[in-house]
Design an enzyme around this catalytic site. Structure first.
Site, PDB file in Angstrom:
ATOM      1  N   GLY A   8      28.909  64.080  47.753  1.00 40.77           N
ATOM      2  CA  GLY A   8      28.091  65.005  46.956  1.00 40.77           C
ATOM      3  C   GLY A   8      27.950  66.295  47.728  1.00 40.77           C
ATOM      4  O   GLY A   8      27.326  66.314  48.795  1.00 40.77           O
ATOM      5  N   GLY A  10      26.522  69.236  46.814  1.00 38.59           N
ATOM      6  CA  GLY A  10      25.534  70.172  46.286  1.00 38.59           C
ATOM      7  C   GLY A  10      24.673  70.696  47.426  1.00 38.59           C
ATOM      8  O   GLY A  10      25.029  70.570  48.603  1.00 38.59           O
ATOM      9  N   ALA A  11      23.513  71.255  47.074  1.00 33.56           N
ATOM     10  CA  ALA A  11      22.656  71.879  48.084  1.00 33.56           C
ATOM     11  C   ALA A  11      22.280  70.899  49.203  1.00 33.56           C
ATOM     12  O   ALA A  11      22.382  71.225  50.396  1.00 33.56           O
ATOM     13  CB  ALA A  11      21.388  72.424  47.418  1.00 33.56           C
ATOM     14  N   PHE A  12      21.899  69.676  48.824  1.00 39.53           N
ATOM     15  CA  PHE A  12      21.417  68.746  49.849  1.00 39.53           C
ATOM     16  C   PHE A  12      22.566  68.206  50.697  1.00 39.53           C
ATOM     17  O   PHE A  12      22.452  68.089  51.912  1.00 39.53           O
ATOM     18  CB  PHE A  12      20.627  67.605  49.197  1.00 39.53           C
ATOM     19  CG  PHE A  12      19.694  66.908  50.157  1.00 39.53           C
ATOM     20  CD1 PHE A  12      18.958  67.614  51.080  1.00 39.53           C
ATOM     21  CD2 PHE A  12      19.561  65.522  50.134  1.00 39.53           C
ATOM     22  CE1 PHE A  12      18.091  66.977  51.970  1.00 39.53           C
ATOM     23  CE2 PHE A  12      18.702  64.869  51.011  1.00 39.53           C
ATOM     24  CZ  PHE A  12      17.963  65.598  51.930  1.00 39.53           C
ATOM     25  N   ARG A  32      33.447  66.217  44.099  1.00 43.39           N
ATOM     26  CA  ARG A  32      34.376  65.793  43.025  1.00 43.39           C
ATOM     27  C   ARG A  32      35.183  66.958  42.462  1.00 43.39           C
ATOM     28  O   ARG A  32      36.225  66.770  41.864  1.00 43.39           O
ATOM     29  CB  ARG A  32      33.575  65.143  41.897  1.00 43.39           C
ATOM     30  CG  ARG A  32      32.626  66.108  41.219  1.00 43.39           C
ATOM     31  CD  ARG A  32      31.990  65.514  39.990  1.00 43.39           C
ATOM     32  NE  ARG A  32      30.966  66.414  39.471  1.00 43.39           N
ATOM     33  CZ  ARG A  32      30.263  66.199  38.393  1.00 43.39           C
ATOM     34  NH1 ARG A  32      30.449  65.092  37.707  1.00 43.39           N
ATOM     35  NH2 ARG A  32      29.341  67.064  37.993  1.00 43.39           N
ATOM     36  N   LYS A 103      16.569  61.302  44.521  1.00 43.29           N
ATOM     37  CA  LYS A 103      15.173  60.977  44.231  1.00 43.29           C
ATOM     38  C   LYS A 103      15.003  60.796  42.734  1.00 43.29           C
ATOM     39  O   LYS A 103      15.113  61.764  41.980  1.00 43.29           O
ATOM     40  CB  LYS A 103      14.268  62.104  44.720  1.00 43.29           C
ATOM     41  CG  LYS A 103      14.319  62.295  46.239  1.00 43.29           C
ATOM     42  CD  LYS A 103      13.488  63.464  46.700  1.00 43.29           C
ATOM     43  CE  LYS A 103      13.571  63.605  48.211  1.00 43.29           C
ATOM     44  NZ  LYS A 103      12.889  64.806  48.708  1.00 43.29           N
ATOM     45  N   SER A 133      11.593  67.914  52.354  1.00 44.29           N
ATOM     46  CA  SER A 133      12.638  68.714  53.007  1.00 44.29           C
ATOM     47  C   SER A 133      13.361  69.538  51.974  1.00 44.29           C
ATOM     48  O   SER A 133      13.999  68.984  51.083  1.00 44.29           O
ATOM     49  CB  SER A 133      13.655  67.783  53.656  1.00 44.29           C
ATOM     50  OG  SER A 133      14.239  66.954  52.681  1.00 44.29           O
ATOM     51  N   LYS A 186       7.011  61.784  42.940  1.00 43.72           N
ATOM     52  CA  LYS A 186       6.443  63.100  43.318  1.00 43.72           C
ATOM     53  C   LYS A 186       7.087  64.225  42.523  1.00 43.72           C
ATOM     54  O   LYS A 186       6.487  65.269  42.300  1.00 43.72           O
ATOM     55  CB  LYS A 186       6.534  63.317  44.820  1.00 43.72           C
ATOM     56  CG  LYS A 186       7.944  63.478  45.406  1.00 43.72           C
ATOM     57  CD  LYS A 186       8.485  64.892  45.363  1.00 43.72           C
ATOM     58  CE  LYS A 186       9.975  64.926  45.644  1.00 43.72           C
ATOM     59  NZ  LYS A 186      10.561  66.255  45.550  1.00 43.72           N
ATOM     60  N   ARG A 250      12.481  73.079  42.702  1.00 35.15           N
ATOM     61  CA  ARG A 250      13.025  73.289  41.363  1.00 35.15           C
ATOM     62  C   ARG A 250      12.152  72.593  40.326  1.00 35.15           C
ATOM     63  O   ARG A 250      11.971  73.076  39.214  1.00 35.15           O
ATOM     64  CB  ARG A 250      14.463  72.767  41.298  1.00 35.15           C
ATOM     65  CG  ARG A 250      15.390  73.517  42.238  1.00 35.15           C
ATOM     66  CD  ARG A 250      16.672  72.794  42.481  1.00 35.15           C
ATOM     67  NE  ARG A 250      16.470  71.528  43.190  1.00 35.15           N
ATOM     68  CZ  ARG A 250      17.451  70.795  43.714  1.00 35.15           C
ATOM     69  NH1 ARG A 250      18.700  71.197  43.601  1.00 35.15           N
ATOM     70  NH2 ARG A 250      17.178  69.657  44.334  1.00 35.15           N
TER      71      ARG A 250
HETATM   72  N1  LIG Z   1      18.047  70.453  47.252  1.00 36.19           N
HETATM   73  C1  LIG Z   1      17.054  69.962  47.973  1.00 36.19           C
HETATM   74  O1  LIG Z   1      16.254  70.718  48.561  1.00 36.19           O
HETATM   75  C2  LIG Z   1      16.892  68.482  48.111  1.00 36.19           C
HETATM   76  C3  LIG Z   1      17.504  67.591  47.258  1.00 36.19           C
HETATM   77  N2  LIG Z   1      17.265  66.257  47.372  1.00 36.19           N
HETATM   78  C4  LIG Z   1      17.869  65.322  46.441  1.00 36.19           C
HETATM   79  O2  LIG Z   1      19.270  65.316  46.580  1.00 36.19           O
HETATM   80  C5  LIG Z   1      19.883  64.972  45.338  1.00 36.19           C
HETATM   81  C6  LIG Z   1      20.977  65.984  45.057  1.00 36.19           C
HETATM   82  O3  LIG Z   1      20.336  67.237  44.856  1.00 36.19           O
HETATM   83  P1  LIG Z   1      21.000  68.620  45.184  1.00 36.19           P
HETATM   84  O4  LIG Z   1      22.082  68.508  46.176  1.00 36.19           O
HETATM   85  O5  LIG Z   1      19.910  69.546  45.465  1.00 36.19           O
HETATM   86  O6  LIG Z   1      21.632  68.961  43.753  1.00 36.19           O
HETATM   87  P2  LIG Z   1      22.622  70.138  43.373  1.00 36.19           P
HETATM   88  O7  LIG Z   1      22.354  70.440  41.946  1.00 36.19           O
HETATM   89  O8  LIG Z   1      22.555  71.247  44.344  1.00 36.19           O
HETATM   90  O9  LIG Z   1      24.069  69.479  43.523  1.00 36.19           O
HETATM   91  C7  LIG Z   1      24.411  68.289  42.905  1.00 36.19           C
HETATM   92  C8  LIG Z   1      25.786  67.914  43.385  1.00 36.19           C
HETATM   93  O10 LIG Z   1      26.102  66.616  42.897  1.00 36.19           O
HETATM   94  C9  LIG Z   1      27.415  66.668  42.376  1.00 36.19           C
HETATM   95  N3  LIG Z   1      27.598  65.660  41.349  1.00 36.19           N
HETATM   96  C10 LIG Z   1      26.975  65.557  40.163  1.00 36.19           C
HETATM   97  N4  LIG Z   1      27.429  64.482  39.504  1.00 36.19           N
HETATM   98  C11 LIG Z   1      28.373  63.907  40.292  1.00 36.19           C
HETATM   99  C12 LIG Z   1      29.202  62.776  40.155  1.00 36.19           C
HETATM  100  N5  LIG Z   1      29.156  61.982  39.089  1.00 36.19           N
HETATM  101  N6  LIG Z   1      30.084  62.499  41.147  1.00 36.19           N
HETATM  102  C13 LIG Z   1      30.139  63.277  42.223  1.00 36.19           C
HETATM  103  N7  LIG Z   1      29.357  64.362  42.430  1.00 36.19           N
HETATM  104  C14 LIG Z   1      28.488  64.669  41.457  1.00 36.19           C
HETATM  105  C15 LIG Z   1      27.561  68.063  41.823  1.00 36.19           C
HETATM  106  O11 LIG Z   1      28.924  68.347  41.692  1.00 36.19           O
HETATM  107  P3  LIG Z   1      29.444  69.497  40.710  1.00 36.19           P
HETATM  108  O12 LIG Z   1      29.222  70.774  41.471  1.00 36.19           O
HETATM  109  O13 LIG Z   1      30.867  69.142  40.524  1.00 36.19           O
HETATM  110  O14 LIG Z   1      28.632  69.412  39.460  1.00 36.19           O
HETATM  111  C16 LIG Z   1      26.876  68.862  42.927  1.00 36.19           C
HETATM  112  O15 LIG Z   1      27.749  69.125  43.975  1.00 36.19           O
HETATM  113  C17 LIG Z   1      18.761  64.984  44.289  1.00 36.19           C
HETATM  114  O16 LIG Z   1      18.376  63.667  43.977  1.00 36.19           O
HETATM  115  C18 LIG Z   1      17.616  65.704  44.992  1.00 36.19           C
HETATM  116  O17 LIG Z   1      16.346  65.249  44.570  1.00 36.19           O
HETATM  117  C19 LIG Z   1      16.478  65.749  48.352  1.00 36.19           C
HETATM  118  C20 LIG Z   1      15.855  66.594  49.229  1.00 36.19           C
HETATM  119  C21 LIG Z   1      16.017  68.017  49.177  1.00 36.19           C
HETATM  120  O1  LIG Z   2      12.914  66.953  47.107  1.00 32.83           O
HETATM  121  C1  LIG Z   2      12.780  68.095  47.471  1.00 32.83           C
HETATM  122  C2  LIG Z   2      11.965  68.466  48.631  1.00 32.83           C
HETATM  123  O2  LIG Z   2      11.590  67.365  49.371  1.00 32.83           O
HETATM  124  C3  LIG Z   2      13.415  69.182  46.704  1.00 32.83           C
HETATM  125  O3  LIG Z   2      12.614  69.412  45.617  1.00 32.83           O
HETATM  126  P1  LIG Z   2      13.202  70.007  44.269  1.00 32.83           P
HETATM  127  O4  LIG Z   2      14.280  69.073  43.794  1.00 32.83           O
HETATM  128  O5  LIG Z   2      12.030  70.093  43.353  1.00 32.83           O
HETATM  129  O6  LIG Z   2      13.752  71.368  44.604  1.00 32.83           O
END
Ligand SMILES: NC(=O)C1=CN([C@@H]2O[C@H](COP(=O)(O)OP(=O)(O)OC[C@H]3O[C@@H](n4cnc5c(N)ncnc54)[C@H](OP(=O)(O)O)[C@@H]3O)[C@@H](O)[C@H]2O)C=CC1
Ligand SMILES: O=C(CO)COP(=O)(O)O
EC number: 1.1.1.94
Length: 321
Positions: A8, A10-12, A32, A103, A133, A186, A250
């Site tokens: 994954g 994404g941001a995290f 992906r 989460k 975080s 939360k 968010r």
């Molecule tokens: N951002 C934050 O500050 C924090 C996030 N989290 C948790 O982390 C998790 C991810 O969040 P976050 O990274 O922020 O989300 P984002 O929206 O930034 O990114 C999500 C990522 O997941 C990918 N994705 C979605 N569906 C699939 C799939 N079926 N197979 C593979 N990859 C997939 C997306 O790919 P694509 O770009 O191709 O759509 C993208 O890269 C959440 O549950 C969030 O609560 C926890 C703590 C902090």
């Molecule tokens: O889980 C998070 C901080 O701990 C990130 O929160 P949001 O998904 O609401 O941005």
């Protein structure tokens, strides 16, 4: 050195890759989206985390098979995408130590991440990494404390060692269900908190909401056998405070937009929305009193206006705290 996989991008996922690589760990980051991954590999910057440079030592790939060379694999996709990821790639991931970083509660099944992992990958002991975080804070190397929950004490201790860095401090727990429910619930409260602020109800009302929301979180988690101490820790109370009080969240921003009647980009990940629906349905079926969660679910589905929801919450029978 054991390589750490992150599934994954994404941001995290990117933030964790940056933090772990800067602490000298070998990291492979999988995503992906082939074109997006190619761009990340060459530019070393993600559009989801502007201004953060991915160290050259992070290996970036769109090939899931590369996770086989990793010890632990952190699953950093949104909760509603976890089941699809496991269905598609469970065979490639089974046998790794899988750490859920998402989460929420899966809307289709009502289950949390550890249950989905256990079902799809029976050869793994699932763990959960959760707590207060923001990805941007972790990526900038700011001090952060999280909960690492795993039912197997030895695996949990090994993960704590491998995933902690000088700035990212992990506390161990055996209570997986408590840790994941704290992180899931939360987000629902963060939406509610955003609604309160966005609709001008004031900071005193927000404090009341957070406190009563916390009582509701504890009630729900208790029904699942979670330890009350877990809910009072980083993954529950800690993350509740962070996301209910920060516009970086968010979930909070989504709630605030609802309260203001403003537009909110549907592409942005808001974990609390699906989780509110899932938890509201479970709570109703199991007779667990969850008035804030029910209100959030009603408001986001347009079944109740914010004014109606507030009126109903304020007219509940007076009772002991
Ligand atoms: N951002 C934050 O500050 C924090 C996030 N989290 C948790 O982390 C998790 C991810 O969040 P976050 O990274 O922020 O989300 P984002 O929206 O930034 O990114 C999500 C990522 O997941 C990918 N994705 C979605 N569906 C699939 C799939 N079926 N197979 C593979 N990859 C997939 C997306 O790919 P694509 O770009 O191709 O759509 C993208 O890269 C959440 O549950 C969030 O609560 C926890 C703590 C902090
Ligand atoms: O889980 C998070 C901080 O701990 C990130 O929160 P949001 O998904 O609401 O941005």
């Amino acid at each position: 050195m054991t390589r750490i996989g992150i599934a994954g991008a994404g941001a995290f996922g990117v933030a964790l890759a940056v933090a772990l690589a800067q602490a000298g760990r070998a990291v492979t980051l999988w995503g992906r989206d082939t074109a997006g991954i190619e761009a990340l590999r060459t530019r070393r910057e993600s559009p989801r985390l502007n201004g953060v440079i991915l160290p050259e030592t992070v290996s970036v790939t769109a090939e899931i098979g590369e996770m086989a060379a990793c010890g632990p694999v952190l699953l950093a996709v949104p909760m509603q995408a976890l089941s699809g990821l496991l269905t598609q790639h469970g065979a490639a991931l089974d046998g790794r130590t899988l750490v859920a970083c998402c989460k929420g509660v899966d809307l289709a099944t009502g289950r949390g991440p550890s249950a989905l992992i256990a079902e799809a990958c029976p050869g793994t002991t699932p763990a959960v990494l959760t707590g207060p975080s923001f990805a941007a804070d972790i990526a900038r190397g700011l001090p952060t404390a999280l909960t690492l929950a795993c039912a197997d004490a030895e695996t949990g201790a090994r993960l704590q060692e491998r995933l902690s860095t000088p700035a990212l401090r992990l506390y161990r727990s055996l209570d997986v269900i408590g840790a994941e429910l704290g992180g899931a619930l939360k987000n629902v409260m963060a939406i509610a908190s955003g609604i309160v602020i966005g609709s001008g109800l004031g900071e005193s009302a927000r404090a009341a909401l957070i406190t009563r929301g916390f009582a509701e979180m504890q009630r729900f988690a208790r029904a699942y056998g979670a330890e009350p101490e877990t809910l009072a820790g980083l993954s529950g109370f800690g993350d509740l405070v962070l996301t209910c009080t920060s516009a970086q969240s968010r979930n909070f921003r989504y709630g605030a937009a609802l309260g203001e009647g403003a537009y909110f980009d549907p592409q942005i990940t808001v974990e609390g929305a699906a989780t509110a629906r899932a938890v509201a349905a479970i709570a109703k079926a199991r007779g667990i009193d969850m008035p804030v969660t029910q209100s959030v679910a009603h408001v986001i589905d347009g079944r109740r206006s914010i004014q109606e929801a507030v009126k109903i919450l304020l007219s509940r029978p007076l009772k002991e705290e």
